[in-house]
Design an enzyme around this catalytic site. Structure first.
Site, PDB file in Angstrom:
ATOM      1  CE  LYS A   5     -27.488   0.782 -29.812  1.00  0.00           C
ATOM      2  NZ  LYS A   5     -26.838  -0.362 -30.391  1.00  0.00           N
TER       3      LYS A   5
HETATM    4  C1  LIG Z   1     -27.426  -1.909 -30.100  1.00  0.00           C
HETATM    5  C2  LIG Z   1     -28.634  -2.623 -29.689  1.00  0.00           C
HETATM    6  C3  LIG Z   1     -28.600  -3.833 -28.965  1.00  0.00           C
HETATM    7  C4  LIG Z   1     -27.347  -4.583 -28.690  1.00  0.00           C
HETATM    8  O1  LIG Z   1     -26.328  -3.841 -28.112  1.00  0.00           O
HETATM    9  P1  LIG Z   1     -24.815  -4.348 -28.343  1.00  0.00           P
HETATM   10  O2  LIG Z   1     -24.032  -3.472 -27.405  1.00  0.00           O
HETATM   11  O3  LIG Z   1     -24.495  -4.120 -29.775  1.00  0.00           O
HETATM   12  O4  LIG Z   1     -24.755  -5.777 -27.958  1.00  0.00           O
HETATM   13  C5  LIG Z   1     -29.790  -4.398 -28.555  1.00  0.00           C
HETATM   14  N1  LIG Z   1     -30.970  -3.834 -28.837  1.00  0.00           N
HETATM   15  C6  LIG Z   1     -31.051  -2.672 -29.529  1.00  0.00           C
HETATM   16  C7  LIG Z   1     -32.394  -2.084 -29.779  1.00  0.00           C
HETATM   17  C8  LIG Z   1     -29.900  -2.048 -30.001  1.00  0.00           C
HETATM   18  O5  LIG Z   1     -30.004  -0.920 -30.701  1.00  0.00           O
END
Ligand SMILES: *Cc1c(COP(=O)(O)O)cnc(C)c1O
Length: 375
Positions: A183
């Protein structure tokens, strides 16, 4: 030149590495002063709203669903074009995910179709900001307030994005962010939940750590079976090292996205993303391949790009076509826009440390590979 260009890579500076080392030397590794400081800075970014850090974005979504009292029998509306976590958390809560097809221009949930999906059992909407482009907050909140629904914004990909100039997370109902390694801002693994008001903080904290409440006399009490979702100080130290770079990361991502638009031949046959340079944090830059005209499929396209030194990602196969969701009655043809884009989507390399020359390399390889596919 011969190394593979990844589709993303975290940007961690030396100061962050030193601050993590200092936490390791401090003797306090789990949630402590760094978590508190991180939450303070997150809250400041969100206009002073309460924010609690968690060990994943998925945890933020799960706690949000619990906080608004989602129960078996409830329906929660969401998009089929997302990371599977978005729908899995609804199943975890015992509720039913109700998918609504996307708008092919934004690739986000189509607000015009949301109203049609509302039933007497609908309790909430989980919009997703795919690739960092905010889902239409005006339209979605209009519908939600009109029908008495809660909104849990899955803003896992939109940290640093904005809506009419306001940062995502600084307004609205519950907002869940992820700090997964891919992210825009990372803590390795992690996430946070922005709460609409302070009254939800005690319940959120209980759900985060075993339901434990510390009493003034030093004893503890437990009145709900909370989970184990707290962030470590090690992770929070990474986050504290990332936040000062948020503006510069977002600016660089936007500049790289602009460069992709400038260098990609609009007549080549790729379907481009929406050119939004004010709201989106450009978490991803995604093209849709003209599969119907190609003599080989996406897998072969990706393999040929890799042979040219470029790694591509696929985000995402539509959730409703996974076995788990087919077993619940979903099938092909149900959400044609999400299926078409999910089948043809490719994610191009895009991360702050990428050079302008890298963008040119990607575009050159894309044009050659598409020519092969269309020949
Ligand atoms: C990355 C992501 C998640 C989950 O986040 P994590 O930190 O991996 O649990 C949920 N929704 C979307 C759209 C994502 O890109």
């Amino acid at each position: 030149m011969n190394s593979i260009l990844p589709f993303t890579r975290p940007a961690i500076d030396e100061a962050t590495i030193e601050s993590v080392t200092a936490v390791l030397r401090s003797g306090w590794l789990t949630s402590g002063p760094k978590v508190q400081a991180f939450e303070g800075e997150l809250s400041a970014l969100m206009g002073g709203r309460p924010v609690r850090s968690l060990n994943s974005g998925t945890a933020a979504l799960e706690i949000a669903l619990n906080l608004i009292g989602i129960q078996p029998g409830d329906e929660v509306i969401t998009t089929p074009l997302s990371w599977v976590a978005t729908a899995n958390v609804i199943l975890h809560a015992g509720a039913t995910p109700v998918f609504v097809d996307i708008d092919p221009v934004t690739r986000n949930i189509d607000p015009r179709r949301v109203a049609e999906a509302i039933t007497p059992r609908t309790r909430a909407i989980i919009p997703v900001d795919l690739a960092g482009l905010p889902a239409d907050r005006d339209a979605l909140y209009d519908i939600a307030w009109k029908h008495g629904l809660r909104v849990i914004e899955d803003a896992a990909q939109s940290f640093g994005s904005s809506w009419h100039g306001k940062p995502i997370g600084s307004f609205g109902d519950l907002v869940a962010f992820s700090f997964h390694a891919n992210k825009n801002i990372t803590t390795g693994e992690g996430g946070c939940l922005v709460l609409p008001d302070a009254s939800l903080v005690p319940a959120c904290e209980k759900m985060r750590l075993q339901g434990v409440v510390r009493l003034a006399d030093g004893s503890m009490e437990v009145d709900l079976p909370g989970g184990k979702f707290n962030l470590t100080d090690l992770a929070a130290a990474i986050g504290l090292g990332q936040l000062p770079h948020l503006g510069e990361f977002t600016a660089r991502r936007r500049a790289l996205a602009r460069l992709y638009f400038a260098r990609l031949d609009p007549a080549a046959g790729f379907e481009l993303p929406l050119a939004n340079f004010s709201d989106s944090n450009w978490h991803m830059f995604q093209l849709v391949l003209p599969l119907g005209d190609m003599r080989f499929g996406r897998g072969e396209f990706i393999a040929r790009m890799r042979a040219r030194g470029i790694a591509l990602g696929v985000h995402y196969p539509p959730i409703h076509l996974f076995h788990l969701y087919r077993a619940l009655g979903h099938h092909e043809g149900e959400f044609p826009q999400a299926e078409r884009i999910g089948a043809g989507t490719i994610t191009l390399p895009l991360f702050p440390a990428m050079s302008d020359h890298d963008v040119q390399r990607v575009c050159d390889a894309l044009h050659v590979t598409l020519q092969e596919a269309l020949s």
